[in-house]
Scaffold this active site. Structure first.
Site, PDB file in Angstrom:
ATOM      1  N   MET A   1       0.847  -1.201   0.000  1.00 31.21           N
ATOM      2  CA  MET A   1       0.000   0.000   0.000  1.00 31.21           C
ATOM      3  C   MET A   1       0.877   1.243   0.000  1.00 31.21           C
ATOM      4  O   MET A   1       0.807   2.037  -0.912  1.00 31.21           O
ATOM      5  CB  MET A   1      -0.930  -0.029   1.209  1.00 31.21           C
ATOM      6  CG  MET A   1      -1.936   1.078   1.259  1.00 31.21           C
ATOM      7  SD  MET A   1      -3.323   0.739   2.356  1.00 31.21           S
ATOM      8  CE  MET A   1      -2.514   0.435   3.903  1.00 31.21           C
ATOM      9  N   CYS A   2       1.691   1.455   1.013  1.00 34.63           N
ATOM     10  CA  CYS A   2       2.659   2.554   1.105  1.00 34.63           C
ATOM     11  C   CYS A   2       2.000   3.923   1.282  1.00 34.63           C
ATOM     12  O   CYS A   2       0.884   4.161   0.828  1.00 34.63           O
ATOM     13  CB  CYS A   2       3.596   2.596  -0.093  1.00 34.63           C
ATOM     14  SG  CYS A   2       4.640   1.135  -0.274  1.00 34.63           S
ATOM     15  N   GLY A   3       2.705   4.800   1.943  1.00 34.84           N
ATOM     16  CA  GLY A   3       2.232   6.158   2.146  1.00 34.84           C
ATOM     17  C   GLY A   3       3.296   7.170   1.821  1.00 34.84           C
ATOM     18  O   GLY A   3       4.483   6.937   2.066  1.00 34.84           O
ATOM     19  N   ARG A  32      -0.170   2.961   6.524  1.00 33.97           N
ATOM     20  CA  ARG A  32      -0.077   2.559   5.130  1.00 33.97           C
ATOM     21  C   ARG A  32       1.242   1.838   4.838  1.00 33.97           C
ATOM     22  O   ARG A  32       1.374   1.210   3.789  1.00 33.97           O
ATOM     23  CB  ARG A  32      -0.195   3.775   4.211  1.00 33.97           C
ATOM     24  CG  ARG A  32      -1.510   4.532   4.320  1.00 33.97           C
ATOM     25  CD  ARG A  32      -1.588   5.631   3.275  1.00 33.97           C
ATOM     26  NE  ARG A  32      -1.532   5.079   1.935  1.00 33.97           N
ATOM     27  CZ  ARG A  32      -2.577   4.637   1.252  1.00 33.97           C
ATOM     28  NH1 ARG A  32      -3.789   4.685   1.800  1.00 33.97           N
ATOM     29  NH2 ARG A  32      -2.441   4.156   0.033  1.00 33.97           N
ATOM     30  N   ALA A 153       6.429   5.860   3.911  1.00 40.37           N
ATOM     31  CA  ALA A 153       6.203   4.723   4.795  1.00 40.37           C
ATOM     32  C   ALA A 153       5.912   3.522   3.911  1.00 40.37           C
ATOM     33  O   ALA A 153       4.952   3.536   3.134  1.00 40.37           O
ATOM     34  CB  ALA A 153       5.027   5.006   5.731  1.00 40.37           C
TER      35      ALA A 153
END
Length: 302
Positions: A1-3, A32, A153
């Site tokens: 997902m990552c942020g 995330r 993140a």
């Protein structure tokens, strides 16, 4: 997902607050990407200085003391280069009043196993494995001043959870790229870049995007042109943020599968994966807030 959380400060009076603002943004996207995190900060006193090149090395333990690294690097540089080494969190910073290529050569000879994760006159790059806010605290982000900041993140998908696989990827002077999503054809683009002589440090697909952008810039593209060309070569679902010494760019894939929201005022431009990361910024009530259009490159300069 990552942020992703990124901030460019147009108003110099906000520069002392860069770290605290970016830290508050990062705090809202940690769920995330709990695996690892990375930071890039620009023009931060104490980390970089005008007329001096700085290399960011992965890890605090380079197998030598800072004094030994300093003397080893200094011995390979001109006498007036004023080489210096400091450890910040899980990152080793090496600086000298020489060009980055010469500094890289000296560091590589002194520390053959070192991995350079950032380079330039204006940027310091820091990344590690663990909870993003612990990584930010370990590096002292909240107290940092600066003109721009970029954070990521990570929730690993296509490669292992390692500090080297964390974002941002900084592969040319003052250039950083972070990525939410995946490139489906990164292996074939990697092979093509290798045929052109490009050397890679990881198996991460994001590094392919960063190396491609750096290659296009070296060939004379503007940042916008490089990202337009990236969209024609790399397939996948993605939101990218790219920063240079004086600019920031955002682009989403043509389907706009991955989230992104931008807030723009006379004082700053901020981008995040979720609105809640923007909600506490100064003057947010009067900001122009919008989602980037699919496939369109947005650029801002200081």
């Amino acid at each position: 997902m990552c942020g992703i959380a990124a901030l460019q400060l147009r108003n110099p009076s906000l520069h002392p607050r860069m770290g605290s603002l970016l830290s508050s943004m990062l705090c809202q996207i940690v769920d995330r990407g709990p695996d690892s995190a990375g930071l890039a900060v620009y023009n931060t006193p104490g980390l970089v200085s005008p007329g001096t090149s700085t290399l960011s090395l992965l890890g605090r333990d380079q197998g030598m003391t800072t004094a030994d690294i300093t003397s080893g690097v200094a011995a390979l540089l001109p006498s007036d280069a004023a080489a210096a080494v400091q450890v910040v969190g899980d990152t080793t910073l090496v600086s000298a009043a020489v060009g980055t290529d010469l500094l890289v050569k000296a560091v590589t000879e002194t520390l053959p196993a070192a991995t350079v994760i950032g380079r330039g006159e204006h940027v310091a790059v820091m990344k590690s494995v663990g909870h993003p806010m612990e990584i930010a605290a370990d590096h002292g982000l909240e107290a940092m001043a600066g003109s721009q900041g970029l954070s990521h993140a990570r929730m690993a998908t296509e490669s292992a959870v390692t500090a080297g696989g964390s974002h941002p990827f900084s592969v040319a002077d003052d250039l950083c790229l972070v990525h939410n999503g995946s490139f489906s054809n990164h292996a074939s683009v990697r092979r093509e870049l290798k045929r052109e002589g490009v050397v890679f440090d990881s198996e991460n697909d994001t590094e392919v995007g960063a190396r491609y952008v750096a290659s296009r810039l070296q060939q004379g593209d503007t940042l916008e042109e490089a990202l337009v060309n990236l969209g024609q070569v790399l397939d996948g679902f993605y939101t990218l943020v790219v920063t240079t010494a004086d600019s920031m760019a955002v682009v989403r894939d043509p389907i706009a599968c991955k989230p992104a929201i931008i807030a723009e005022t006379d004082d700053y431009v901020a981008m995040a994966s979720e609105y809640r990361a923007l909600a506490a910024l100064p003057g947010i009530d009067n900001a122009r807030i919008f989602e980037p259009e699919p496939g369109k490159v947005y650029t801002w300069s200081l």
